[in-house]
Design an enzyme around this catalytic site. Structure first.
Site, mmCIF file in Angstrom:
data_model
loop_
_atom_site.group_PDB
_atom_site.id
_atom_site.type_symbol
_atom_site.label_atom_id
_atom_site.label_comp_id
_atom_site.label_asym_id
_atom_site.label_seq_id
_atom_site.Cartn_x
_atom_site.Cartn_y
_atom_site.Cartn_z
ATOM 1 C CE LYS A 117 -3.158 0.084 3.342
ATOM 2 N NZ LYS A 117 -3.677 0.090 4.539
ATOM 3 C CE LYS A 129 -2.376 -1.580 10.870
ATOM 4 N NZ LYS A 129 -2.784 -0.694 9.857
ATOM 5 N N GLY A 168 -2.454 5.823 13.806
ATOM 6 C CA GLY A 168 -3.704 5.132 14.358
ATOM 7 C C GLY A 168 -4.161 4.042 13.651
ATOM 8 C CG ASP A 169 -5.637 -0.006 11.958
ATOM 9 O OD1 ASP A 169 -5.573 0.054 11.005
ATOM 10 O OD2 ASP A 169 -6.093 -1.315 12.525
ATOM 11 C CB THR A 213 -8.739 6.578 5.667
ATOM 12 O OG1 THR A 213 -7.391 6.776 6.455
ATOM 13 C CG2 THR A 213 -8.696 5.145 5.037
ATOM 14 C CG ASN A 244 -10.489 7.917 11.047
ATOM 15 O OD1 ASN A 244 -9.908 7.597 9.748
ATOM 16 N ND2 ASN A 244 -10.322 9.180 11.039
ATOM 17 C CB SER A 381 0.571 9.076 7.688
ATOM 18 O OG SER A 381 -0.588 8.667 8.572
#
Ligand code: NDP
Ligand code: 2IT
Length: 449
Positions: A117, A129, A168-169, A213, A244, A381
């Site tokens: 990605k 991650k 974040g996630d 996103t 989000n 980001s």
């Protein structure tokens, strides 16, 4: 010509043998490697240099204990992780997830996806991650702060603006990034603003990162539909999630004149035949940190249904899974197709199972795969990192304009490679080939590392 099928099979068998429990990691790797077979045929140097074997092995995996004290004074122990998968094209970059389901399998799959990605964005970022099995639901602010401080007390030695830049996630938003940044700054005694992204805009965050996103997803979906002459105006859209990604996908879809009729959380979904009232969703989820079922208290025409999968039985033109992995299985895909869905755009990471993707593609549904369609978050980001490096903050319009350009570029590249190597509408293959080629070539350029 190299026997790429045999090569891919061998690498997949090795993963299964080494880590038989890592099913989601294996599924993701399988999809990526199978779609790059045409490239492997043309480039025997990839096999000669064991590029696949290197790509499926993280550069580093960090697992650590996170002790903290809850409001009752009881000691709690969680597990923390960071999977630093590939730094060929830049510092490791990728989100942190706080959710009870977090384990090494899930983080390896997410980190693997993140590598490709991030390559698609065209910006200089590698892939990682991390996260924890900590569950933020029902925790007080003070508990979340103490957990974040403890988590960062170990993580800080493994990250840095030129090393690894988390964001974040699921379960990690502006509040958590704030607590994490505060503790990092205290431990390092240095204002390394670019060590985390998704910061609040009053202390070095990027404007439009919060929206990125969801907005990016809609820019991608719109490009995909435009190419077929389909207008989003008045189209019925089904969205899962109310976090989000979902929130800002709904906002942008509505601005295009689409009618979004659902959103959900992990308990159930809301169907509003008049179209989702987004201000109400924001109030429930962002301000009150409540449950989505509260929506029907103020919207009597809407229905609340317990359970998550039912949302895919709602008739729609466009489906946007924006909650979590594996939320659309074969059965849900069949229900969507039977109801005439025209396009699916993946806001979440791997929300569709491999069987569901095959079903969509073999039934003529336009399919925007996660690593392309939801790349707008990480792209922005990387724009936040750029702003932090130059100690300036760009306007909302400037960031959003760049984001739009990046998403259109991702769409065009994926489409061009789909046309060149696979079915012309197979954006899964197109995106995987585009990204793989870039990462593989840089790995070759760096020699055996
Ligand atoms: P949030 O935590 O803001 O929201 C997650 C939403 O999904 C919530 O509504 C949550 O409900 C729901 N959800 C979470 N887990 C489950 C589950 N197991 N079953 C059903 N519903 C669930 O996260 P984000 O919106 O940031 O992330 C959503 C997805 O998008 C994830 O797959 C993430 O990896 C991906 N993504 C996020 C990016 C970002 O920038 N934030 C960028 C690219 C992808 P509840 O409140 O009940 O937990
Ligand atoms: O899955 C993702 O791309 C994210 N959670 C965003 C990662 C980031 O570094 O912004």
């Amino acid at each position: 010509m190299a026997d790429s099928k045999a090569y891919v099979k061998r690498v997949l068998a090795q993963i299964e043998k080494r880590d038989p429990d890592q099913k989601q990691f294996l599924a993701t790797v399988t999809k990526v490697l199978e779609s790059v077979e045409p490239l492997l045929d043309q480039h025997p140097e990839y096999e000669q240099n064991k590029i696949l074997e290197r790509m499926v092995e993280p550069e580093r995996v960090i697992e650590f204990r996170v002790p903290w004290t809850d409001d009752k004074g009881e000691i709690q122990i969680n597990r923390g992780y960071r999977v630093q998968l590939n730094s060929a094209i830049g510092p490791y970059k990728g989100g942190l997830r706080f959710h009870p389901s977090v384990n090494l399998d899930i983080l390896k799959f997410l980190a693997f996806e993140q590598v490709y990605k991030n390559a698609l964005t065209g910006l200089p970022i590698g892939g990682a991650k991390g996260g924890s099995d900590f569950d933020p639901h029902g925790k007080s602010d003070a508990e979340v702060m103490r957990f974040c401080q403890s988590f960062m007390t170990e993580l800080f030695r493994h990250i840095g603006p030129n090393v690894d830049v988390p964001a974040g996630d699921i379960g990690v938003g502006g509040r958590e990034v704030g607590y994490l940044f505060g503790q990092y700054k205290r431990l390092r005694n240095s204002y390394d603003a670019g060590v985390l992204t998704g910061k609040r805009v009053d202390y070095w965050g990027s404007l439009a990162r919060t929206e990125a996103t969801g907005y990016g997803l809609m820019y991608f979906v719109k490009d995909m539909l435009d190419a077929k002459g389909i207008d989003l105006k008045d189209k019925v859209v089904v969205v899962s999630g109310a976090g989000n990604v979902a929130t800002y996908a709904i906002e942008k879809a509505q601005s295009y004149g689409a009618k979004v009729v659902t959103c959900s959380d992990s308990n159930g979904y809301v169907y509003d035949p008049n179209g989702i009232d987004l201000d109400c969703v924001k109030e429930i989820k962002q301000v009150k940190r409540g449950r989505i079922k509260e929506y029907v208290e103020t919207h009597p025409q809407a229905e609340y249904h317990e359970g998550c999968t039912g949302v895919w039985t709602v008739k729609c033109d466009v489906a946007l899974p924006c909650a979590t992995q594996r939320e659309i299985d074969l059965e849900s895909a069949k229900a969507l197709v039977a109801n005439g869905v025209k396009a699916v755009g993946e806001g979440a990471n791997m929300p569709s199972t491999l069987e569901a993707i095959d079903y969509f593609q073999s039934h003529g549904v336009l399919f925007g795969p996660a690593k392309a369609a939801n790349a707008g978050g990480v792209a922005t980001s990387a724009l936040e990192m750029a702003q932090n490096s130059e100690r300036l903050q760009w306007t909302f319009e400037e960031v959003d304009g760049k984001l739009h350009g990046i998403m259109t570029n991702i769409y065009k590249q994926a489409k061009a490679n789909a046309e060149k190597y696979a079915d012309p509408d197979d954006l899964v293959a197109g995106a995987n080939i585009t990204a793989f080629q870039k990462v593989a070539n840089v790995m070759l350029a760096h020699g055996l590392v």
